[in-house]
Design an enzyme around this catalytic site. Structure first.
Site, short mmCIF file in Angstrom:
data_model
loop_
_atom_site.label_atom_id
_atom_site.label_comp_id
_atom_site.label_asym_id
_atom_site.label_seq_id
_atom_site.Cartn_x
_atom_site.Cartn_y
_atom_site.Cartn_z
N GLN A 1 21.25 7.08 -10.30
CA GLN A 1 21.85 5.83 -9.90
C GLN A 1 20.48 4.99 -9.57
O GLN A 1 20.48 3.81 -9.30
CB GLN A 1 22.41 6.08 -8.49
CG GLN A 1 23.68 6.67 -8.57
CD GLN A 1 24.86 6.19 -9.68
OE1 GLN A 1 24.85 4.92 -9.59
NE2 GLN A 1 25.28 7.12 -10.35
N GLU B 1 11.37 1.83 13.19
CA GLU B 1 10.09 1.63 14.02
C GLU B 1 9.79 0.58 14.57
O GLU B 1 8.98 0.59 15.58
CB GLU B 1 9.20 1.91 12.40
CG GLU B 1 9.03 3.07 11.73
CD GLU B 1 8.34 3.13 10.49
OE1 GLU B 1 7.87 2.14 10.07
OE2 GLU B 1 8.32 4.31 10.10
N GLY C 1 1.58 -8.61 -10.22
CA GLY C 1 1.64 -7.97 -9.00
C GLY C 1 0.59 -7.46 -8.57
O GLY C 1 0.05 -6.17 -9.14
N GLY D 1 0.51 -5.15 -5.71
CA GLY D 1 0.98 -4.11 -4.56
C GLY D 1 0.71 -2.34 -5.02
O GLY D 1 -0.20 -2.54 -5.99
#
Length: 422
Positions: free
Chosen positions: A311, A169, A9, A11
């Site tokens: 969480q 947006e 990946g 990103g």
């Protein structure tokens, strides 16, 4: 011998980790991605609406790491993991690793709704953004030719599903375009109708932000002409109609899907390694639980050990960047026979742009709330400096300045790749 680290990946998380280790002779780094470029997801919607060029938010991965002798890029998609053999099988061949790092981000979640997946427009990749731009521009052209008022209205109506930052947006951008651009480019559509809807199953827009930000955003979008429907769940999208669980409908040709994401499940990874949202469960060091020498960072993982986020962390760019940085430092510590340090997320704030001179920004420490012009300037500055290199920043700033002073932009071209097979 250098340790072989394979990062799946390219990103935020994967690139930040690779940057931390590139040039360090203790490691051989292989970065794998199905695209040969990195892109900046927070500005995808501006490519989709024609305010930025694709090159403004993308950069070739090979050029980014040019000159780093311990770095190699491999174009391909992950097909299977063989943990016992310490091997990953890509669409372009196998790679052996000492350490494997998942930084695969997430993909659009349609919650099992087949028609929504088939007909709605997603907003996760550069291809999605270009598809959205082409589709919306073609529907404007079709509306300009249509003589049926009802058909025209459907072609001009857009439903944006998802009241998070992306949905807000996009809705704000559509409202600005309708007010400043469409009447100039499409005079024949004057009075043709068409609405912009922002819909969400929750009770407010920008749910993770404060009530102040939610109220300001709701009021601002409403004044801009956006119709907001809350506490309603999309049930289906068929025959140019959006159906909701409460029985109501909206006639529209276009629905933008910004309502959810899910992580990606890979063959060879045990089912028990996955948790909520199909995210890989990791410990405080981002190591995948139950597996040796396999790590996960960014949106693809869920970590329940951070005291401030019991969480799990939000799926935000800042989390991915910080986890990539921390894991890189830990790999260096391990190479030096030092103890690695657990990851603790530092929340630097949340923001969303609504329209021209309109935005909301929240800072956690000290707890501050900004809205309007100052928040808009803060949003522009943060997103500008977050782009991966100076060339992207200069091009993006130039396009933003032109758009701001002219209330227009010139990137509304329908460009589709040829279908010829070579």
């Amino acid at each position: 011998m250098p340790k072989k680290i394979v990062i799946i990946g390219g990103g935020f998380a994967g690139v930040n980790l690779a940057k931390k280790l590139a040039g360090n002779e203790s490691f051989d780094i292989t970065l794998v991605d199905k695209n040969n470029y990195n892109f900046f997801p927070p500005l995808l919607y501006q490519v989709a609406t024609g305010y930025l060029e694709t090159s403004n938010i993308t950069y070739p991965l090979r050029k980014l790491f040019r000159g780093k002798k311990n770095f190699m890029f491999r174009l391909g998609e992950l097909q299977e993991v063989l943990p016992a053999q310490k091997t990953v099988i890509l669409s372009t061949g196998p790679i052996i690793y000492d350490y494997l790092v998942f930084a695969t981000g997430c993909e659009t979640n349609y919650f099992g709704m087949e028609n929504v997946e088939k007909y709605a427009i997603p907003m996760k990749t550069v291809s999605d953004a270009l598809q959205m731009r082409n589709t919306l521009l073609e529907r404007l052209e079709e509306a300009s030719r249509s003589t049926d008022p009802a058909e025209r209205k459907k072609l001009l109506t857009v439903v944006v599903a998802g009241g998070g930052p992306t949905g807000v947006e996009i809705s704000g951008m559509f409202a600005e375009m309708r007010r400043t651009i469409l009447s100039k480019d499409y005079p024949e559509l004057k009075g043709a109708g068409g609405e912009i809807y922002l819909v969400d199953g929750l009770k407010s827009v920008l749910a993770p932000m404060s009530e102040k930000s939610q109220r300001y955003t709701y009021d601002t979008l409403t004044k801009m002409g956006v119709k907001i429907k809350l506490n309603v769940m999309v049930k289906d999208f068929v025959d140019d109609t959006v159906h909701f669980a409460d029985g109501t409908t909206i006639a529209a040709k276009s629905m933008i899907w910004a309502a959810g994401v899910t992580a990606i499940v890979f063959k060879g990874m045990p089912k028990e390694a996955y948790g909520k949202g199909k995210r890989l469960q990791v410990d405080e060091l981002n190591k995948v639980q139950g597996l040796q020498d396999i790590y996960a960072i960014g949106d693809t993982c869920i970590q329940l050990t951070d005291p401030g986020f019991p969480q799990g962390h939000p799926q935000l760019a800042q989390v991915a960047l910080q986890q990539g940085d921390n894991l890189g430092k830990n790999f260096i510590r391990i190479a030096r026979n030092e103890s690695p340090k657990p990851f603790n997320y530092v929340d630097k704030g949340t923001m969303a742009i609504i329209g021209r001179n309109k935005a909301v920004t929240e800072l956690p420490k000290p707890k501050l709330f900004f809205h309007g012009f100052i928040a808009w300037v803060m949003w522009l500055f943060i997103h500008l400096i977050s782009l991966i290199n100076s060339g992207n920043r200069i091009k993006t700033l130039y396009n933003w300045m032109i758009a701001y002073f002219t209330k227009d932009q010139s990137l509304r071209m329908i460009v589709r790749p040829a279908s010829k097979n070579l």
